[in-house]
Scaffold this motif. Structure first.
Motif, mmCIF file in Angstrom:
data_model
loop_
_atom_site.group_PDB
_atom_site.id
_atom_site.type_symbol
_atom_site.label_atom_id
_atom_site.label_comp_id
_atom_site.label_asym_id
_atom_site.label_seq_id
_atom_site.Cartn_x
_atom_site.Cartn_y
_atom_site.Cartn_z
ATOM 1 N N UNK A 37 30.680 43.386 32.471
ATOM 2 C CA UNK A 37 30.370 41.949 32.410
ATOM 3 C C UNK A 37 31.312 41.127 33.278
ATOM 4 N N UNK A 38 32.559 41.569 33.384
ATOM 5 C CA UNK A 38 33.530 40.841 34.213
ATOM 6 C C UNK A 38 33.114 40.839 35.673
ATOM 7 N N UNK A 39 32.515 41.941 36.112
ATOM 8 C CA UNK A 39 32.023 42.013 37.484
ATOM 9 C C UNK A 39 30.856 41.086 37.741
ATOM 10 N N UNK A 40 30.236 40.582 36.649
ATOM 11 C CA UNK A 40 29.139 39.626 36.789
ATOM 12 C C UNK A 40 29.631 38.186 36.744
ATOM 13 N N UNK A 41 30.879 37.999 36.327
ATOM 14 C CA UNK A 41 31.486 36.663 36.307
ATOM 15 C C UNK A 41 32.227 36.408 37.614
ATOM 16 N N UNK A 42 33.127 37.323 37.961
ATOM 17 C CA UNK A 42 33.852 37.244 39.234
ATOM 18 C C UNK A 42 33.118 38.151 40.216
ATOM 19 N N UNK A 43 32.268 37.545 41.023
ATOM 20 C CA UNK A 43 31.388 38.319 41.898
ATOM 21 C C UNK A 43 32.053 38.739 43.190
ATOM 22 N N UNK A 44 32.979 37.924 43.683
ATOM 23 C CA UNK A 44 33.565 38.171 45.002
ATOM 24 C C UNK A 44 34.878 37.401 45.114
ATOM 25 N N UNK A 81 46.638 39.834 53.026
ATOM 26 C CA UNK A 81 45.566 40.674 53.567
ATOM 27 C C UNK A 81 44.198 40.140 53.165
ATOM 28 N N UNK A 82 43.998 38.852 53.385
ATOM 29 C CA UNK A 82 42.733 38.147 53.133
ATOM 30 C C UNK A 82 42.321 38.167 51.662
ATOM 31 N N UNK A 137 33.802 48.642 48.489
ATOM 32 C CA UNK A 137 32.881 47.731 49.164
ATOM 33 C C UNK A 137 33.582 46.415 49.508
ATOM 34 N N UNK A 138 34.403 45.935 48.582
ATOM 35 C CA UNK A 138 35.159 44.698 48.774
ATOM 36 C C UNK A 138 36.074 44.804 49.992
ATOM 37 N N UNK A 139 36.789 45.919 50.111
ATOM 38 C CA UNK A 139 37.698 46.120 51.238
ATOM 39 C C UNK A 139 36.945 46.272 52.551
ATOM 40 N N UNK A 140 35.792 46.940 52.495
ATOM 41 C CA UNK A 140 35.013 47.160 53.710
ATOM 42 C C UNK A 140 34.416 45.853 54.259
ATOM 43 N N UNK A 159 33.679 38.352 53.096
ATOM 44 C CA UNK A 159 34.060 37.742 51.820
ATOM 45 C C UNK A 159 35.065 36.613 52.050
ATOM 46 N N UNK A 160 35.989 36.857 52.967
ATOM 47 C CA UNK A 160 37.018 35.878 53.283
ATOM 48 C C UNK A 160 36.393 34.620 53.893
ATOM 49 N N UNK A 161 35.441 34.799 54.802
ATOM 50 C CA UNK A 161 34.775 33.660 55.445
ATOM 51 C C UNK A 161 34.024 32.815 54.415
#
Length: 267
Positions: free
Chosen positions: A26-33, A59-60, A171-174, A179-181
């Motif tokens: 559920x936490x992954x559905x609250x903090x998406x990115x 590191x972004x 996936x986040x790191x890739x 994500x940063x933009x």
């Protein structure tokens, strides 16, 4: 095309997912990115009455997200509930939602960030003589509580976002540049609308120098905030508009009462 072969493995019993896994999912559905994480922390600072907000990324944002403010701080009696699921000071029952005027009120953000990363909070309430350093586990429970000198306000330190979800972390790191933009765009929007609040964001890659991402001066003018974010040249292309009340014909067509219409929709 050949038909897919039927599943020959026996059906497994339907069981309840354990509470720790449910919390993590559920936490992954609250903090998406990355953008959501920064947005939630900035909103907490704004809700705390901060006039100065500093965001530091390493590191972004993959290594560290740190948001510091000079808001009201957290009282000691609220330390335990600070990162627990659905603990909030904003509402007590469903009817209170009608009167909510703050950004965050569900009590999900910090709890979710605890489940997805390593969270440390430094805070000093205006009534406290000294600040406190709080370290939390992935369930939002305090594991360390020590005195820490700091001025009034709160600093939230998020390390290794999403590392508790290995596939999501990879996936986040890739996709960190994308994500940063997106995070920068979200932050720019809050910089523009936050009148009287100085917001500064920097990013440090490796051992290199800190680079400014966005910075405002705490102006009470929306126009000056736009200039601080996008540059003074962009102000020349802005077109001012004035809110006009609907005329009688429009009110009659849509069944509106002119006296009930808001007078200052845009401020």
């Amino acid at each position: 095309r050949a038909a897919a072969s039927p599943c020959t493995s026996p059906a497994k019993a339907i069981r309840a997912i354990d509470s720790r896994s449910v919390h993590r999912i559920c936490s992954g559905q609250v903090v998406l990115n990355l953008g959501t994480a920064v947005k939630e922390l900035v909103e907490n600072s704004l809700d705390a009455g901060a006039t100065n907000i500093d965001i530091k990324l390493k590191d972004h944002g993959t290594e560290l997200i740190e948001v510091s403010d000079n808001g009201g701080g957290v009282e000691e009696e609220n330390f335990e509930g600070l990162t627990l699921k659905h603990y909030t000071s904003k509402i007590q029952d469903f009817s209170d939602l009608v009167h909510v005027e703050t950004f965050g009120f569900r009590g999900e953000a910090l709890s979710s960030l605890c489940a997805l990363s390593d969270v440390t909070i430094f805070t000093c309430h205006k009534s406290a003589k000294v600040g406190t350093r709080l370290v939390f586990d992935h369930n939002g429970k305090i594991t360390q509580k020590t005195p820490y000198p700091r001025q009034q306000g709160t600093t939230v330190n998020i390390q290794q976002l999403f590392y508790t979800l290995p596939v999501r972390h990879k996936e986040f790191q890739r996709n960190i540049k994308k994500e940063y933009a997106k995070m920068v765009q979200i932050l720019q929007a809050y910089c523009i609308i936050s009148k009287g609040v100085r917001i500064n964001c920097s990013n440090q890659v490796g051992q290199g120098k800190k680079n400014s991402v966005v910075s405002t001066t705490g102006s009470a003018s929306l126009k000056e905030n736009i200039g601080a974010v996008f540059g003074q040249k962009q102000l020349q292309s802005l077109i001012p508009f004035v809110q006009l009340p609907p005329n009688e014909a429009v009110c009659e067509e849509y069944g509106l009462n002119a006296t009930d219409m808001p007078q200052n929709l845009y401020r």
